[in-house]
Design an enzyme around this catalytic site. Sequence first.
Site, PDB file in Angstrom:
ATOM      1  N   HIS A  65       8.679  17.792  27.429  1.00  0.00           N
ATOM      2  CA  HIS A  65       8.753  17.426  28.846  1.00  0.00           C
ATOM      3  C   HIS A  65       7.421  16.858  29.300  1.00  0.00           C
ATOM      4  O   HIS A  65       6.387  17.418  28.950  1.00  0.00           O
ATOM      5  CB  HIS A  65       9.096  18.651  29.698  1.00  0.00           C
ATOM      6  CG  HIS A  65       9.076  18.347  31.164  1.00  0.00           C
ATOM      7  ND1 HIS A  65      10.099  17.667  31.786  1.00  0.00           N
ATOM      8  CD2 HIS A  65       8.133  18.596  32.114  1.00  0.00           C
ATOM      9  CE1 HIS A  65       9.802  17.517  33.070  1.00  0.00           C
ATOM     10  NE2 HIS A  65       8.621  18.071  33.290  1.00  0.00           N
TER      11      HIS A  65
ATOM     12  N   VAL B 183      23.878 -10.382  20.973  1.00  0.00           N
ATOM     13  CA  VAL B 183      22.513  -9.851  20.951  1.00  0.00           C
ATOM     14  C   VAL B 183      21.484 -10.970  21.109  1.00  0.00           C
ATOM     15  O   VAL B 183      20.600 -10.906  21.979  1.00  0.00           O
ATOM     16  CB  VAL B 183      22.258  -9.126  19.603  1.00  0.00           C
ATOM     17  CG1 VAL B 183      20.852  -8.572  19.550  1.00  0.00           C
ATOM     18  CG2 VAL B 183      23.271  -8.028  19.386  1.00  0.00           C
ATOM     19  N   ILE B 184      21.615 -12.019  20.301  1.00  0.00           N
ATOM     20  CA  ILE B 184      20.589 -13.066  20.279  1.00  0.00           C
ATOM     21  C   ILE B 184      20.589 -13.836  21.602  1.00  0.00           C
ATOM     22  O   ILE B 184      19.537 -14.103  22.185  1.00  0.00           O
ATOM     23  CB  ILE B 184      20.797 -13.997  19.060  1.00  0.00           C
ATOM     24  CG1 ILE B 184      20.606 -13.193  17.766  1.00  0.00           C
ATOM     25  CG2 ILE B 184      19.850 -15.194  19.108  1.00  0.00           C
ATOM     26  CD1 ILE B 184      20.991 -13.920  16.488  1.00  0.00           C
TER      27      ILE B 184
ATOM     28  N   GLY C  41      27.081 -18.055  24.107  1.00  0.00           N
ATOM     29  CA  GLY C  41      27.205 -16.806  23.350  1.00  0.00           C
ATOM     30  C   GLY C  41      26.397 -15.701  23.993  1.00  0.00           C
ATOM     31  O   GLY C  41      25.176 -15.823  24.129  1.00  0.00           O
TER      32      GLY C  41
ATOM     33  N   GLU D 117      30.105 -17.432  27.776  1.00  0.00           N
ATOM     34  CA  GLU D 117      30.699 -16.589  26.725  1.00  0.00           C
ATOM     35  C   GLU D 117      32.195 -16.851  26.653  1.00  0.00           C
ATOM     36  O   GLU D 117      32.881 -16.844  27.683  1.00  0.00           O
ATOM     37  CB  GLU D 117      30.395 -15.115  27.046  1.00  0.00           C
ATOM     38  CG  GLU D 117      31.172 -14.098  26.228  1.00  0.00           C
ATOM     39  CD  GLU D 117      30.900 -14.178  24.734  1.00  0.00           C
ATOM     40  OE1 GLU D 117      29.728 -14.164  24.330  1.00  0.00           O
ATOM     41  OE2 GLU D 117      31.891 -14.278  23.968  1.00  0.00           O
TER      42      GLU D 117
ATOM     43  N   ARG E 175      26.427 -16.073  12.991  1.00  0.00           N
ATOM     44  CA  ARG E 175      25.686 -16.565  11.840  1.00  0.00           C
ATOM     45  C   ARG E 175      26.610 -16.643  10.635  1.00  0.00           C
ATOM     46  O   ARG E 175      27.597 -15.922  10.544  1.00  0.00           O
ATOM     47  CB  ARG E 175      24.482 -15.653  11.557  1.00  0.00           C
ATOM     48  CG  ARG E 175      23.514 -15.625  12.751  1.00  0.00           C
ATOM     49  CD  ARG E 175      22.279 -14.806  12.478  1.00  0.00           C
ATOM     50  NE  ARG E 175      21.500 -15.256  11.349  1.00  0.00           N
ATOM     51  CZ  ARG E 175      20.617 -16.256  11.382  1.00  0.00           C
ATOM     52  NH1 ARG E 175      20.405 -16.936  12.502  1.00  0.00           N
ATOM     53  NH2 ARG E 175      19.940 -16.579  10.305  1.00  0.00           N
TER      54      ARG E 175
ATOM     55  N   HIS F 163      18.228  -3.556   9.221  1.00  0.00           N
ATOM     56  CA  HIS F 163      18.167  -2.212   8.625  1.00  0.00           C
ATOM     57  C   HIS F 163      19.371  -1.940   7.729  1.00  0.00           C
ATOM     58  O   HIS F 163      19.279  -1.171   6.782  1.00  0.00           O
ATOM     59  CB  HIS F 163      17.991  -1.123   9.683  1.00  0.00           C
ATOM     60  CG  HIS F 163      18.807  -1.306  10.910  1.00  0.00           C
ATOM     61  ND1 HIS F 163      18.497  -2.209  11.885  1.00  0.00           N
ATOM     62  CD2 HIS F 163      19.948  -0.710  11.323  1.00  0.00           C
ATOM     63  CE1 HIS F 163      19.381  -2.159  12.857  1.00  0.00           C
ATOM     64  NE2 HIS F 163      20.298  -1.250  12.528  1.00  0.00           N
TER      65      HIS F 163
HETATM   66  C1  LIG Z   1      16.963 -14.217  16.774  1.00  0.00           C
HETATM   67  C2  LIG Z   1      17.381 -13.078  15.896  1.00  0.00           C
HETATM   68  C3  LIG Z   1      17.027 -11.793  16.238  1.00  0.00           C
HETATM   69  C4  LIG Z   1      17.404 -10.743  15.426  1.00  0.00           C
HETATM   70  N1  LIG Z   1      17.051  -9.484  15.801  1.00  0.00           N
HETATM   71  C5  LIG Z   1      17.407  -8.438  15.043  1.00  0.00           C
HETATM   72  C6  LIG Z   1      17.013  -7.114  15.397  1.00  0.00           C
HETATM   73  O1  LIG Z   1      16.337  -6.896  16.407  1.00  0.00           O
HETATM   74  N2  LIG Z   1      17.395  -6.101  14.575  1.00  0.00           N
HETATM   75  C7  LIG Z   1      18.145  -6.312  13.449  1.00  0.00           C
HETATM   76  O2  LIG Z   1      18.455  -5.355  12.752  1.00  0.00           O
HETATM   77  N3  LIG Z   1      18.525  -7.549  13.098  1.00  0.00           N
HETATM   78  C8  LIG Z   1      18.174  -8.608  13.853  1.00  0.00           C
HETATM   79  N4  LIG Z   1      18.537  -9.867  13.461  1.00  0.00           N
HETATM   80  C9  LIG Z   1      19.316 -10.027  12.223  1.00  0.00           C
HETATM   81  C10 LIG Z   1      18.414  -9.939  10.992  1.00  0.00           C
HETATM   82  O3  LIG Z   1      17.408 -10.925  11.092  1.00  0.00           O
HETATM   83  C11 LIG Z   1      19.219 -10.131   9.727  1.00  0.00           C
HETATM   84  O4  LIG Z   1      20.281  -9.214   9.707  1.00  0.00           O
HETATM   85  C12 LIG Z   1      18.356  -9.898   8.495  1.00  0.00           C
HETATM   86  O5  LIG Z   1      17.280 -10.806   8.458  1.00  0.00           O
HETATM   87  C13 LIG Z   1      19.185 -10.055   7.211  1.00  0.00           C
HETATM   88  O6  LIG Z   1      18.374  -9.829   6.111  1.00  0.00           O
HETATM   89  P1  LIG Z   1      18.675 -10.481   4.691  1.00  0.00           P
HETATM   90  O7  LIG Z   1      17.605  -9.982   3.785  1.00  0.00           O
HETATM   91  O8  LIG Z   1      20.071 -10.251   4.331  1.00  0.00           O
HETATM   92  O9  LIG Z   1      18.547 -12.053   4.910  1.00  0.00           O
HETATM   93  P2  LIG Z   1      17.422 -12.986   5.521  1.00  0.00           P
HETATM   94  O10 LIG Z   1      16.498 -12.229   6.392  1.00  0.00           O
HETATM   95  O11 LIG Z   1      18.136 -14.149   6.102  1.00  0.00           O
HETATM   96  O12 LIG Z   1      16.576 -13.444   4.276  1.00  0.00           O
HETATM   97  C14 LIG Z   1      17.080 -14.249   3.274  1.00  0.00           C
HETATM   98  C15 LIG Z   1      15.924 -14.928   2.576  1.00  0.00           C
HETATM   99  O13 LIG Z   1      16.422 -15.561   1.401  1.00  0.00           O
HETATM  100  C16 LIG Z   1      15.817 -16.836   1.277  1.00  0.00           C
HETATM  101  N5  LIG Z   1      16.704 -17.642   0.442  1.00  0.00           N
HETATM  102  C17 LIG Z   1      17.971 -18.026   0.685  1.00  0.00           C
HETATM  103  N6  LIG Z   1      18.482 -18.685  -0.368  1.00  0.00           N
HETATM  104  C18 LIG Z   1      17.503 -18.729  -1.299  1.00  0.00           C
HETATM  105  C19 LIG Z   1      17.418 -19.244  -2.598  1.00  0.00           C
HETATM  106  N7  LIG Z   1      18.456 -19.835  -3.185  1.00  0.00           N
HETATM  107  N8  LIG Z   1      16.247 -19.120  -3.262  1.00  0.00           N
HETATM  108  C20 LIG Z   1      15.182 -18.509  -2.687  1.00  0.00           C
HETATM  109  N9  LIG Z   1      15.214 -17.981  -1.463  1.00  0.00           N
HETATM  110  C21 LIG Z   1      16.361 -18.079  -0.789  1.00  0.00           C
HETATM  111  C22 LIG Z   1      15.686 -17.304   2.704  1.00  0.00           C
HETATM  112  O14 LIG Z   1      14.716 -18.327   2.787  1.00  0.00           O
HETATM  113  C23 LIG Z   1      15.254 -16.028   3.400  1.00  0.00           C
HETATM  114  O15 LIG Z   1      13.872 -15.871   3.341  1.00  0.00           O
HETATM  115  C24 LIG Z   1      18.146 -10.962  14.242  1.00  0.00           C
HETATM  116  C25 LIG Z   1      18.488 -12.261  13.875  1.00  0.00           C
HETATM  117  C26 LIG Z   1      18.103 -13.306  14.686  1.00  0.00           C
HETATM  118  C27 LIG Z   1      18.463 -14.689  14.262  1.00  0.00           C
END
Ligand SMILES: Cc1cc2nc3c(=O)[nH]c(=O)nc-3n(C[C@H](O)[C@H](O)[C@H](O)COP(=O)(O)OP(=O)(O)OC[C@H]3O[C@@H](n4cnc5c(N)ncnc54)[C@H](O)[C@@H]3O)c2cc1C
Length: 475
Positions: free
Chosen positions: A454, A193-194, A190, A213, A282, A331
Amino acid sequence: MSKQFDVIVIGAGPGGYIAAIRAAQLGMNVACIDEWKNAAGGAAPGGTCTNVGCIPSKALLQSSEHFEHANLHFADHGITATGVKMDVAKMIARKDNVVKQNNDGILYLFKKNKVTFFHGRGSFVKAVDGGYEIKVTGKAEETLTAKQVIVATGSNARALPGAAFDEEQILSNDGALAIGSVPKKLGVIGSGVIGLEMGSVWRRLGADVTILEGLPTFLGAVDEQIAKEAKKAFDKQGLKIELGVKIGEVKAGKKGVSIAYTNAKGEAQALEVDKLIVSIGRVPNTTGLNAEGVGLKLDERGAVVVDGDCKTNLPGVWAVGDVVRGPMLAHKAEEEGVAVAERMAGQHGHVNFNTIPWVIYTSPEIAWVGRTEQQLKADGVKYKAGTFPFLANGRARALGDTTGMVKFLADAATDEILGVHIVGPMASELIAEAVVAMEFKASSEDIARICHAHPSLSEATKEAALAVDKRTLNF
Ligand SMILES: Cc1cc2nc3c(=O)[nH]c(=O)nc-3n(C[C@H](O)[C@H](O)[C@H](O)COP(=O)(O)OP(=O)(O)OC[C@H]3O[C@@H](n4cnc5c(N)ncnc54)[C@H](O)[C@@H]3O)c2cc1C
C-alpha cells in the site's frame, strides 16, 4: 565448404534470437541468420519487434505521453509549463537510439552465448544427409548445414488492396513510426492494437486523428465492459473512431490521401487526410526462404504449418512466432522459441496458450489474460465476476490517473480464475500477477488473501478479487 552447425535459426526477431540463445545454453552449436539492415546497412537483429514494432512504438508512446502530460496535466500538480514544444526530429532520433541499443544488446547476447550470427538472407538449398543446407546471401555468400532448422521469419504489414504502402502518405507501421512532422489530419484504417497505439501517439502530438474500423464492435476480442470503458476514454481524448465502415477507393495525391467509405448506416463518406496509416493485420513472411524448394508446407495464408510442438512437415525443421498460427505477439514468439530449443534438447518445452497476456499500450492501457465474459457465456461456463475501479484506489488518485478498472472472472463452483481484464494505469505491468495466478491455477480467494503493498495500483487487483465474493474493502 559449408559451415556445420547443430541448429540454424532463420530470423532474429524475438522468436528466432531467443530460440538461438536457449539452444546455445543447452549446449548446441547455433547459427542465427537475419537480414534486417539499419540505416547504415549494418545488422539490426531483433526483427519487427525491435526495429518497427514493440520497442519503437513504446518509445514514441512514452515521448508523446510526456508531451501530453506537460500540456494538460502538469498544471494539476502546480507546475507551470508554458511554450511546451515537441521537436519531432529529436523524438524520432531518441526512438532510433532506443532501437539501436536493443539491436546492439542482441549482438552482445549472441557473443555471450556463442551464437554465430550471419547478416543476410537465409534460404533452404536442399535436404542433405540427415539435415539441411542453407544459403546465406549477404555481403558475402555462405553455405551452412545443420540437422535442425528453426524458421522464425516473422510477418509483414498487410496492405489494403489497391493502396500499396509508399511510406510517405500511405504508411505501414514502418512509416507510422518515422513521420517527420505532426500531420494536421491523420487517418488510420484498423482499430486494432497498432492502429490505436499509433493513432494515440500522433493525436497526443496534435494531429486530428480519425480511425476507421470495418468491424461493428470496438475491440471485439476484448471483454465488452473493458472495451466500453476504453472507448469512453478515447472519445474523451478526441480520438475519433468510426465503426462498421466499408472502405472504398483510397487515393494518394499531392495534397494528401482521400478515402472513400460507407459508414455503418451505409451512407457514402469521404475523408481527406495528410497521411494514412493502414493497420489491418499482418501476413506471415516466408519471402526468399525457398520453402517450396524443400517442400516446407505453408497454409493458404502463407503461414508455415506446424503442430502443437512447432514441428513442421519436414523432419528437423521447426517454426515459431508470427510465421506460424496463433497470436502475433513477441512474447508468444519467445515462448515458442524457448520451447523448441528445449524440445530439440530432449526436454519438455511447453507453451500455455491459455495464459498468454495481451496488452494495448494506449492511455488508459488495456491488458488481459484468459477468457472474456462473452467467451465464458458462449462456452456455457458458470462464472462469478468482480470489478474494482481505479477511482477508489489511493495510488491511482495520487498519480492523477483514475480511469478504468480491474475485472476478475472466476469459476462459479471452484473459484478458479478464468480471466482477468484491466483498463487503466500500468495495466501492462499489473497483468503479470494475473498471469502468474492463472498459471498456478489460483482462485480469486487466493489473490484476495495475498498481502499487496500500500499504496499501489496492485491493490485494485486484490480488491477486484475480493469483489468476486462481494467483499471489497475500499469501495
Ligand atoms: C507497430 C507494432 C507494434 C507491436 N507491438 C507489440 C507489443 O507491444 N507487444 C507484442 O507482444 N507484440 C507487438 N507487436 C508484434 C511483434 O512485433 C511480433 O509479434 C514479433 O516481432 C514476432 O516475432 P518473430 O520473431 O516471429 O518475427 P519478427 O519480429 O518479424 O522477426 C523476423 C525476422 O526474420 C528476418 N527474416 C525474415 N526472412 C528472413 C530470411 N529469409 N533470412 C534472414 N532473415 C529473415 C526479418 O528480417 C526479421 O528480422 C507489434 C508489431 C508492430 C508492427
